[in-house]
Design an enzyme around this catalytic site. Sequence first.
Site, short mmCIF file in Angstrom:
data_model
loop_
_atom_site.label_atom_id
_atom_site.label_comp_id
_atom_site.label_asym_id
_atom_site.label_seq_id
_atom_site.Cartn_x
_atom_site.Cartn_y
_atom_site.Cartn_z
N ASP A 1 -5.25 2.35 7.88
CA ASP A 1 -5.31 1.40 6.76
C ASP A 1 -3.98 0.66 6.65
OD1 ASP A 1 -5.29 0.16 4.19
OD2 ASP A 1 -6.75 1.60 3.45
N SER B 1 -11.29 1.26 -2.39
CA SER B 1 -10.06 0.59 -2.83
C SER B 1 -9.95 0.64 -4.36
CB SER B 1 -10.01 -0.83 -2.29
OG SER B 1 -8.74 -1.39 -2.42
N HIS C 1 -8.42 -1.20 6.46
CA HIS C 1 -8.82 -1.04 5.06
C HIS C 1 -10.24 -1.54 4.80
CE1 HIS C 1 -8.04 -0.61 0.76
NE2 HIS C 1 -8.54 -1.81 0.58
#
EC number: 3.5.1.9
Length: 303
Positions: A240, A140, A278
């Site tokens: 995600d 991320s 995610h």
Amino acid sequence: MGDADGYMYPRYLQHVAYSDESSLNTLDICIPHPPTEDRKQVWIIFIHGGAWLDPEIDSSSFKKTQDIILASHQSDNIAGLASINYRLSPNPSHPRDPSNPSDPARNARHPDHINDVLAAILYLQETHHFEDRYILVGHSCGATLAFQVAMKRYWGSQYESTFALELNVVPPMAVLGVEGLYDLVALVKHHSGESEYRDFVSNAFGSDERVWAAVSPTSGEYEESWPDGRLVVLAHSREDELVEWEQVELMERALRAQGWGEASDGRSLKLIELRGKHDQVWEEGKELARAIEATLDLVLTLA
């Protein structure tokens, strides 16, 4: 397994301070085997995500993945693993752990985050002497930070390029971005109906979109800043729910425009499609471990 020095392996070092900036300037380190002179062995260095501000995502988010890797055949090719904590941006509205304005660990603003990552890598390089023999992995916003290391610069309030590697950090031979944030302007635009995206980017970088563009990995000039880079891997899940596949497409386009993926240039580019949401990729560990192991396989072919 022990060695002549009396250490047991794997050897775990928790909360190792790499600077005195704050309580979050620490590393978790694992040395799988007694050190050798094998130059093919590499380090795996992980940078966690959490939008630069989530206190519940830290260096421990790498533990499940690390355990999976240590149990695999790939562990013989790994000299060490490390997971980096770094100062976080303010988050006074967090429901369980709100930040305090007087806490230096929770009031960071760019370039604090990237400077902490650089200081951590420098500490590891000076302690363990692996130079560029490492894969820098980021999840991320950790992927943003990983590419910022390769970009060798941060952009200050005057929009002038400042080289952030004055610490003599040697960039990695490979970067693995996982569920990464690569174009901050496009990210916020894509989520224009969700104010939290603009909020966390502004919280970390200020409100000027010119700065967002400048610090984004898609703006990196890697031929100049990272001439010895050998491999980029972009790993992402179409499941995600927080970061869209468009981010991968934008980063791939930017890299291919600079020759990445062209065999004659010696700069390899690989896309890996993951499965899961995610945070699921690191919470369960299997998908993050799969991406790291695939990247390590590629690195060993380049060695």
